[in-house]
Design a protein around this motif. Sequence first.
Motif, PDB file in Angstrom:
ATOM      1  N   PRO A  33       0.813  -1.226   0.000  1.00  0.00           N
ATOM      2  CA  PRO A  33       0.000   0.000   0.000  1.00  0.00           C
ATOM      3  C   PRO A  33       0.844   1.273   0.000  1.00  0.00           C
ATOM      4  O   PRO A  33       0.358   2.339  -0.341  1.00  0.00           O
ATOM      5  CB  PRO A  33      -0.816  -0.088   1.287  1.00  0.00           C
ATOM      6  CG  PRO A  33      -0.797  -1.505   1.658  1.00  0.00           C
ATOM      7  CD  PRO A  33       0.485  -2.079   1.137  1.00  0.00           C
ATOM      8  N   LEU A  34       2.101   1.146   0.378  1.00  0.00           N
ATOM      9  CA  LEU A  34       2.969   2.306   0.395  1.00  0.00           C
ATOM     10  C   LEU A  34       3.632   2.556  -0.956  1.00  0.00           C
ATOM     11  O   LEU A  34       4.314   3.567  -1.130  1.00  0.00           O
ATOM     12  CB  LEU A  34       4.028   2.150   1.485  1.00  0.00           C
ATOM     13  CG  LEU A  34       3.449   2.015   2.892  1.00  0.00           C
ATOM     14  CD1 LEU A  34       4.556   1.794   3.902  1.00  0.00           C
ATOM     15  CD2 LEU A  34       2.626   3.224   3.262  1.00  0.00           C
ATOM     16  N   PHE A  35       3.435   1.641  -1.914  1.00  0.00           N
ATOM     17  CA  PHE A  35       3.903   1.919  -3.267  1.00  0.00           C
ATOM     18  C   PHE A  35       3.133   3.136  -3.754  1.00  0.00           C
ATOM     19  O   PHE A  35       1.922   3.223  -3.598  1.00  0.00           O
ATOM     20  CB  PHE A  35       3.667   0.725  -4.195  1.00  0.00           C
ATOM     21  CG  PHE A  35       4.163   0.973  -5.595  1.00  0.00           C
ATOM     22  CD1 PHE A  35       5.509   0.829  -5.881  1.00  0.00           C
ATOM     23  CD2 PHE A  35       3.291   1.376  -6.593  1.00  0.00           C
ATOM     24  CE1 PHE A  35       5.985   1.072  -7.169  1.00  0.00           C
ATOM     25  CE2 PHE A  35       3.755   1.618  -7.867  1.00  0.00           C
ATOM     26  CZ  PHE A  35       5.112   1.477  -8.160  1.00  0.00           C
ATOM     27  N   PRO A  36       3.821   4.096  -4.325  1.00  0.00           N
ATOM     28  CA  PRO A  36       3.160   5.387  -4.613  1.00  0.00           C
ATOM     29  C   PRO A  36       2.229   5.366  -5.827  1.00  0.00           C
ATOM     30  O   PRO A  36       2.256   6.269  -6.657  1.00  0.00           O
ATOM     31  CB  PRO A  36       4.357   6.317  -4.832  1.00  0.00           C
ATOM     32  CG  PRO A  36       5.438   5.437  -5.335  1.00  0.00           C
ATOM     33  CD  PRO A  36       5.250   4.120  -4.627  1.00  0.00           C
ATOM     34  N   THR A  37       1.378   4.364  -5.912  1.00  0.00           N
ATOM     35  CA  THR A  37       0.441   4.259  -7.032  1.00  0.00           C
ATOM     36  C   THR A  37      -0.377   5.532  -7.184  1.00  0.00           C
ATOM     37  O   THR A  37      -0.380   6.165  -8.234  1.00  0.00           O
ATOM     38  CB  THR A  37      -0.513   3.059  -6.819  1.00  0.00           C
ATOM     39  OG1 THR A  37       0.254   1.895  -6.572  1.00  0.00           O
ATOM     40  CG2 THR A  37      -1.419   2.863  -8.006  1.00  0.00           C
ATOM     41  N   PHE A  38      -1.071   5.893  -6.137  1.00  0.00           N
ATOM     42  CA  PHE A  38      -1.959   7.049  -6.209  1.00  0.00           C
ATOM     43  C   PHE A  38      -1.169   8.353  -6.128  1.00  0.00           C
ATOM     44  O   PHE A  38      -1.590   9.366  -6.678  1.00  0.00           O
ATOM     45  CB  PHE A  38      -3.029   6.959  -5.121  1.00  0.00           C
ATOM     46  CG  PHE A  38      -3.896   5.752  -5.307  1.00  0.00           C
ATOM     47  CD1 PHE A  38      -4.769   5.663  -6.378  1.00  0.00           C
ATOM     48  CD2 PHE A  38      -3.800   4.672  -4.450  1.00  0.00           C
ATOM     49  CE1 PHE A  38      -5.554   4.544  -6.580  1.00  0.00           C
ATOM     50  CE2 PHE A  38      -4.582   3.540  -4.640  1.00  0.00           C
ATOM     51  CZ  PHE A  38      -5.458   3.478  -5.704  1.00  0.00           C
ATOM     52  N   ALA A  39      -0.014   8.316  -5.466  1.00  0.00           N
ATOM     53  CA  ALA A  39       0.839   9.504  -5.439  1.00  0.00           C
ATOM     54  C   ALA A  39       1.355   9.814  -6.836  1.00  0.00           C
ATOM     55  O   ALA A  39       1.407  10.991  -7.241  1.00  0.00           O
ATOM     56  CB  ALA A  39       1.998   9.308  -4.469  1.00  0.00           C
ATOM     57  N   LEU A  40       1.716   8.789  -7.591  1.00  0.00           N
ATOM     58  CA  LEU A  40       2.154   9.004  -8.978  1.00  0.00           C
ATOM     59  C   LEU A  40       1.063   9.685  -9.790  1.00  0.00           C
ATOM     60  O   LEU A  40       1.320  10.641 -10.531  1.00  0.00           O
ATOM     61  CB  LEU A  40       2.521   7.670  -9.635  1.00  0.00           C
ATOM     62  CG  LEU A  40       3.824   7.014  -9.182  1.00  0.00           C
ATOM     63  CD1 LEU A  40       3.876   5.573  -9.666  1.00  0.00           C
ATOM     64  CD2 LEU A  40       5.008   7.791  -9.701  1.00  0.00           C
ATOM     65  N   ILE A  41      -0.148   9.206  -9.636  1.00  0.00           N
ATOM     66  CA  ILE A  41      -1.276   9.788 -10.363  1.00  0.00           C
ATOM     67  C   ILE A  41      -1.501  11.231  -9.919  1.00  0.00           C
ATOM     68  O   ILE A  41      -1.633  12.141 -10.742  1.00  0.00           O
ATOM     69  CB  ILE A  41      -2.550   8.939 -10.152  1.00  0.00           C
ATOM     70  CG1 ILE A  41      -2.372   7.553 -10.777  1.00  0.00           C
ATOM     71  CG2 ILE A  41      -3.775   9.642 -10.725  1.00  0.00           C
ATOM     72  CD1 ILE A  41      -3.411   6.535 -10.347  1.00  0.00           C
TER      73      ILE A  41
END
Length: 114
Positions: A33-41
């Motif tokens: 969950p700490l992988f920046p999936t949504f942060a990247l977006i």
Amino acid sequence: MNLILKALLGALVVVLIGLLSKTRNYYLAGLLPLFPTFALIAHYIVGNARGIDALRSTIIFGIWATIPYLVYLISLYFLVGSMRLSYALLCATLFWSAAAWLLVIFWRIGYGLN
């Protein structure tokens, strides 16, 4: 199309968390969950729509936003030993909500936003 891609990316992360939780290395489900999936977006959208200065402000806020998550993790760590998991998760989420609310209030005061 972008919305569909974002939804698929989020669904992929949820599926991967589910799969990881069933493996010998189940603890990695806490890292994913700490992988920046949504942060990247979010960073892509803010950077394109508002420019580099707004993106830098968003990045600094993101750094501070780790505090509510830390509050969540610490409270959950202690609560799971004293109550049912569902209640512990609910309480930890409430602690996260309070910490996030305080962060937003202090951020707005610091930047003079209303």
